[in-house]
Design a protein around this motif. Structure first.
Motif, short mmCIF file in Angstrom:
data_model
loop_
_atom_site.label_atom_id
_atom_site.label_comp_id
_atom_site.label_asym_id
_atom_site.label_seq_id
_atom_site.Cartn_x
_atom_site.Cartn_y
_atom_site.Cartn_z
N ALA A 1 -10.79 -3.89 -70.32
CA ALA A 1 -10.23 -3.93 -68.97
C ALA A 1 -10.42 -5.33 -68.42
N HIS A 2 -9.51 -5.73 -67.58
CA HIS A 2 -9.56 -7.04 -66.92
C HIS A 2 -9.96 -6.78 -65.47
N LYS A 3 -11.01 -7.44 -65.04
CA LYS A 3 -11.60 -7.16 -63.73
C LYS A 3 -11.75 -8.44 -62.92
N LEU A 4 -11.41 -8.34 -61.65
CA LEU A 4 -11.67 -9.41 -60.71
C LEU A 4 -12.43 -8.83 -59.54
N ASP A 5 -13.58 -9.41 -59.27
CA ASP A 5 -14.42 -9.02 -58.14
C ASP A 5 -14.29 -10.15 -57.12
N CYS A 6 -13.61 -9.89 -56.02
CA CYS A 6 -13.32 -10.94 -55.04
C CYS A 6 -14.58 -11.54 -54.44
N SER B 1 -7.93 -3.44 -64.43
CA SER B 1 -6.78 -2.87 -65.13
C SER B 1 -6.88 -3.21 -66.61
N GLU B 2 -6.34 -2.34 -67.45
CA GLU B 2 -6.24 -2.65 -68.88
C GLU B 2 -5.13 -3.67 -69.13
N ASP B 3 -4.25 -3.85 -68.18
CA ASP B 3 -3.13 -4.79 -68.27
C ASP B 3 -3.51 -6.07 -67.54
N GLU B 4 -3.72 -7.15 -68.29
CA GLU B 4 -4.13 -8.42 -67.70
C GLU B 4 -3.12 -8.91 -66.66
N GLY B 5 -1.85 -8.80 -66.96
CA GLY B 5 -0.81 -9.25 -66.04
C GLY B 5 -0.86 -8.51 -64.72
N GLU B 6 -1.08 -7.21 -64.78
CA GLU B 6 -1.18 -6.41 -63.56
C GLU B 6 -2.41 -6.82 -62.74
N ALA C 1 -4.56 -9.39 -57.98
CA ALA C 1 -5.55 -10.33 -57.45
C ALA C 1 -4.88 -11.47 -56.69
N ARG C 2 -3.80 -12.01 -57.25
CA ARG C 2 -3.07 -13.11 -56.60
C ARG C 2 -2.50 -12.64 -55.25
N THR C 3 -1.94 -11.44 -55.22
CA THR C 3 -1.40 -10.88 -53.98
C THR C 3 -2.50 -10.70 -52.95
N HIS C 4 -3.64 -10.17 -53.37
CA HIS C 4 -4.78 -9.99 -52.47
C HIS C 4 -5.25 -11.32 -51.89
N MET C 5 -5.41 -12.32 -52.74
CA MET C 5 -5.89 -13.62 -52.27
C MET C 5 -4.92 -14.22 -51.25
N HIS C 6 -3.63 -14.04 -51.47
CA HIS C 6 -2.63 -14.58 -50.54
C HIS C 6 -2.61 -13.80 -49.23
N LEU D 1 -11.50 -13.92 -63.50
CA LEU D 1 -11.20 -12.72 -64.27
C LEU D 1 -12.25 -12.51 -65.36
N GLN D 2 -12.74 -11.30 -65.43
CA GLN D 2 -13.71 -10.91 -66.46
C GLN D 2 -13.08 -9.88 -67.37
N VAL D 3 -13.44 -9.87 -68.62
CA VAL D 3 -13.02 -8.81 -69.54
C VAL D 3 -14.23 -7.91 -69.71
N VAL D 4 -14.03 -6.65 -69.36
CA VAL D 4 -15.13 -5.68 -69.40
C VAL D 4 -14.82 -4.54 -70.34
#
Length: 57
Positions: free
Chosen positions: A4-9, A22-27, A32-37, A54-57
């Motif tokens: 899974a690809h994880k971003l902790d803001c 998400s298991e989908d890195e692109g998603e 994350a990009r939308t949230h930051m904006h 981004l972390q891979v967990v």
């Protein structure tokens, strides 16, 4: 089991508890990009998200 690809803001913004995973890195990057904006008013590129947050967990 897939990675899974994880971003902790909180790693980017100490006062924010938003987490996307998400298991989908692109998603994960898109969310994350939308949230930051929308929440923090920051334009963050895909490469910066991958390298810095981004972390891979």
């Amino acid at each position: 089991m897939m990675d899974a690809h994880k971003l902790d803001c909180e790693a980017a913004e100490s006062d924010c508890r938003f987490i996307v995973q998400s298991e989908d890195e692109g998603e994960a990057i898109k969310l994350a990009r939308t949230h930051m904006h929308e929440v923090h008013g920051r334009e963050v590129g895909d490469d910066e998200l991958r390298e810095e947050y981004l972390q891979v967990v």
